[in-house]
Design a protein around this motif. Sequence first.
Motif, PDB file in Angstrom:
ATOM      1  N   ASN A 193       0.638  -1.210  -0.033  1.00 16.99           N
ATOM      2  CA  ASN A 193      -0.059   0.007   0.018  1.00 16.99           C
ATOM      3  C   ASN A 193       0.896   1.098   0.134  1.00 16.99           C
ATOM      4  O   ASN A 193       0.204   2.355  -0.207  1.00 16.99           O
ATOM      5  N   PHE A 194       1.821   1.099   0.340  1.00 19.35           N
ATOM      6  CA  PHE A 194       2.963   2.371   0.392  1.00 19.35           C
ATOM      7  C   PHE A 194       3.740   2.562  -0.709  1.00 19.35           C
ATOM      8  O   PHE A 194       4.542   1.791  -1.273  1.00 19.35           O
ATOM      9  N   PRO A 195       3.743   3.971  -1.063  1.00 18.51           N
ATOM     10  CA  PRO A 195       4.500   4.323  -2.461  1.00 18.51           C
ATOM     11  C   PRO A 195       6.037   4.491  -1.797  1.00 18.51           C
ATOM     12  O   PRO A 195       6.355   5.683  -1.607  1.00 18.51           O
ATOM     13  N   VAL A 196       6.815   3.702  -1.301  1.00 15.46           N
ATOM     14  CA  VAL A 196       8.151   3.797  -0.479  1.00 15.46           C
ATOM     15  C   VAL A 196       9.204   3.401  -1.877  1.00 15.46           C
ATOM     16  O   VAL A 196       8.901   2.757  -2.707  1.00 15.46           O
ATOM     17  N   ASP A 197      10.430   4.236  -1.751  1.00 17.97           N
ATOM     18  CA  ASP A 197      11.595   3.853  -2.547  1.00 17.97           C
ATOM     19  C   ASP A 197      12.569   3.249  -1.966  1.00 17.97           C
ATOM     20  O   ASP A 197      13.310   2.553  -2.799  1.00 17.97           O
ATOM     21  N   LYS A 198      12.555   2.950  -0.747  1.00 18.49           N
ATOM     22  CA  LYS A 198      13.683   2.304   0.068  1.00 18.49           C
ATOM     23  C   LYS A 198      13.239   1.471   1.282  1.00 18.49           C
ATOM     24  O   LYS A 198      12.512   1.897   1.837  1.00 18.49           O
ATOM     25  N   ILE A 199      13.930   0.219   1.503  1.00 17.28           N
ATOM     26  CA  ILE A 199      13.737  -0.323   2.730  1.00 17.28           C
ATOM     27  C   ILE A 199      15.018  -0.206   3.276  1.00 17.28           C
ATOM     28  O   ILE A 199      16.002  -0.505   2.986  1.00 17.28           O
ATOM     29  N   LYS A 200      14.790  -0.115   4.626  1.00 15.45           N
ATOM     30  CA  LYS A 200      16.022  -0.075   5.546  1.00 15.45           C
ATOM     31  C   LYS A 200      15.998  -1.478   6.570  1.00 15.45           C
ATOM     32  O   LYS A 200      14.892  -1.535   7.334  1.00 15.45           O
ATOM     33  N   ILE A 201      16.767  -2.433   6.388  1.00 18.03           N
ATOM     34  CA  ILE A 201      16.612  -3.703   7.163  1.00 18.03           C
ATOM     35  C   ILE A 201      17.069  -3.190   8.536  1.00 18.03           C
ATOM     36  O   ILE A 201      18.217  -2.734   8.600  1.00 18.03           O
ATOM     37  N   ASP A 202      16.201  -3.445   9.604  1.00 21.89           N
ATOM     38  CA  ASP A 202      16.494  -3.238  10.893  1.00 21.89           C
ATOM     39  C   ASP A 202      18.008  -3.825  11.453  1.00 21.89           C
ATOM     40  O   ASP A 202      18.263  -4.775  11.004  1.00 21.89           O
ATOM     41  N   ARG A 203      18.639  -2.961  12.215  1.00 18.29           N
ATOM     42  CA  ARG A 203      19.921  -3.421  13.013  1.00 18.29           C
ATOM     43  C   ARG A 203      19.846  -4.807  13.585  1.00 18.29           C
ATOM     44  O   ARG A 203      20.787  -5.541  13.593  1.00 18.29           O
ATOM     45  N   SER A 204      18.663  -5.131  14.155  1.00 19.14           N
ATOM     46  CA  SER A 204      18.559  -6.473  15.168  1.00 19.14           C
ATOM     47  C   SER A 204      18.482  -7.556  14.217  1.00 19.14           C
ATOM     48  O   SER A 204      18.940  -8.772  14.699  1.00 19.14           O
ATOM     49  N   ILE A 205      18.339  -7.255  12.844  1.00 13.99           N
ATOM     50  CA  ILE A 205      18.213  -8.429  12.070  1.00 13.99           C
ATOM     51  C   ILE A 205      19.785  -8.718  11.410  1.00 13.99           C
ATOM     52  O   ILE A 205      20.156  -9.637  11.083  1.00 13.99           O
ATOM     53  N   ILE A 206      20.460  -7.573  11.388  1.00 13.71           N
ATOM     54  CA  ILE A 206      21.841  -7.434  10.819  1.00 13.71           C
ATOM     55  C   ILE A 206      22.762  -8.088  11.719  1.00 13.71           C
ATOM     56  O   ILE A 206      23.779  -8.686  11.483  1.00 13.71           O
ATOM     57  N   THR A 207      22.558  -7.866  12.992  1.00  9.91           N
ATOM     58  CA  THR A 207      23.715  -8.183  14.258  1.00  9.91           C
ATOM     59  C   THR A 207      24.213  -9.428  14.019  1.00  9.91           C
ATOM     60  O   THR A 207      25.444  -9.455  14.012  1.00  9.91           O
ATOM     61  N   ASP A 208      23.397 -10.535  14.021  1.00  7.10           N
ATOM     62  CA  ASP A 208      23.889 -11.940  13.987  1.00  7.10           C
ATOM     63  C   ASP A 208      23.453 -12.578  12.702  1.00  7.10           C
ATOM     64  O   ASP A 208      23.810 -13.878  12.667  1.00  7.10           O
ATOM     65  N   PHE A 209      23.194 -11.995  11.342  1.00  4.03           N
ATOM     66  CA  PHE A 209      22.763 -12.823  10.482  1.00  4.03           C
ATOM     67  C   PHE A 209      23.976 -13.498   9.866  1.00  4.03           C
ATOM     68  O   PHE A 209      23.712 -14.744   9.193  1.00  4.03           O
ATOM     69  N   THR A 210      25.204 -13.081   9.859  1.00  8.13           N
ATOM     70  CA  THR A 210      26.270 -14.002   9.683  1.00  8.13           C
ATOM     71  C   THR A 210      26.522 -15.284  10.319  1.00  8.13           C
ATOM     72  O   THR A 210      26.978 -16.264   9.608  1.00  8.13           O
ATOM     73  N   GLU A 211      25.990 -15.575  11.400  1.00 10.85           N
ATOM     74  CA  GLU A 211      25.849 -16.622  12.316  1.00 10.85           C
ATOM     75  C   GLU A 211      24.534 -17.351  12.267  1.00 10.85           C
ATOM     76  O   GLU A 211      24.537 -18.671  12.423  1.00 10.85           O
ATOM     77  N   ASN A 212      23.599 -16.729  12.329  1.00 13.78           N
ATOM     78  CA  ASN A 212      22.197 -17.092  12.385  1.00 13.78           C
ATOM     79  C   ASN A 212      21.423 -17.409  11.269  1.00 13.78           C
ATOM     80  O   ASN A 212      20.978 -16.277  10.368  1.00 13.78           O
TER      81      ASN A 212
END
Length: 282
Positions: A193-212
């Motif tokens: 529904n939103f005319p957005v141009d960009k998505i910012k992935i939250d830091r909480s998902i980035i913190t461990d994603f290389t291991e998790n």
Amino acid sequence: RQKAGRNNFRFYSPKINQRANQQLQMENDLHKAVERNEFLVYYQPKVDVSSGQLCGMEALVRWQHPESGMVSPDDFIPLAETNGIIDAITEQVLVQVCGHLTRWQEASLEPVPVAINLSPVQFKNPQLAGKIIKQLKKNNILPKYIELEITENAVADNLAATIDLIHELTDAGFSISLDDFGTGYCSYSYLKNFPVDKIKIDRSIITDFTENTFDAAIVNSIITLADHLGLKIVAEGVETAEQLKFLRDLNCHQVQGYLISKPVPYEQATEFISDPSLINGK
Ligand code: C2E
Ligand code: CA
Ligand code: CA
Ligand code: CA
């Protein structure tokens, strides 16, 4: 939080009483801070992953309290949102950013777009878009230099009105980023529904994603989704070279985080714009 007048404080435990007083004190201080212009904008660079170039900056407000020193936004924005002071703070942030953009242009530096955070509560005000547009016109700043960051909570109360406001802003030439993406429950439905141009992935998902592996799957699917929708994707809170490498392999477009730089004052932001080799994004 309990809503009560002054007379009701006797029903509170001493500790709660103390906290309520602190809150009142801070509220008073915040009003004074607006009058005295005690807010200071810091800038955190965003870097394009494939080129390593500076591609934008996020404006992050700090409060220079006369006694307590620098106060973090997490410690006063929530209160400012409950008592309406947030509108005055946003206006001061916008004025400061316009002033800085003007100074960069006067110094013949080509500024990068600056992202400004809007609070969800501000979308209850139908005049929001008009006020922002007027502010920029007054300062002679083109909308291409301003991105607006909103979170999905912005729509929780009034979807239709919020969508109208966002359309008003995109029609005026501002680009819109969906901040803290992946933390809510209905992230995907908002995108529809939103005319957005960009998505910012939250830091909480980035913190461990290389291991998790679970977080890695989420990052991967958000980037794939964004690609299919033609949206730009930014990873927030990137702190390690390993995270950057993984994100590059996943074709993430932009990164922001301490690995590149912490938020910095105007003078240092100016150095980043004038000498991109100072940016640590290669
Ligand atoms: P946000 O919009 O999600 O901004 C990102 C926050 O993450 C910033 O904190 C930034 O300093 C921090 N950060 C960036 N990279 C890293 C990293 O690699 N590691 C870690 N640990 N942290 C990182 P900050 O400046 O303290 O701001 C906190 C929040 O306050 C912001 O979260 C935003 O929600 C709010 N905020 C800040 N400025 C404004 C403003 O002008 N208006 C409004 N409405 N909210 C603001
Ligand atoms: Ca933000
Ligand atoms: Ca964020
Ligand atoms: Ca956040």
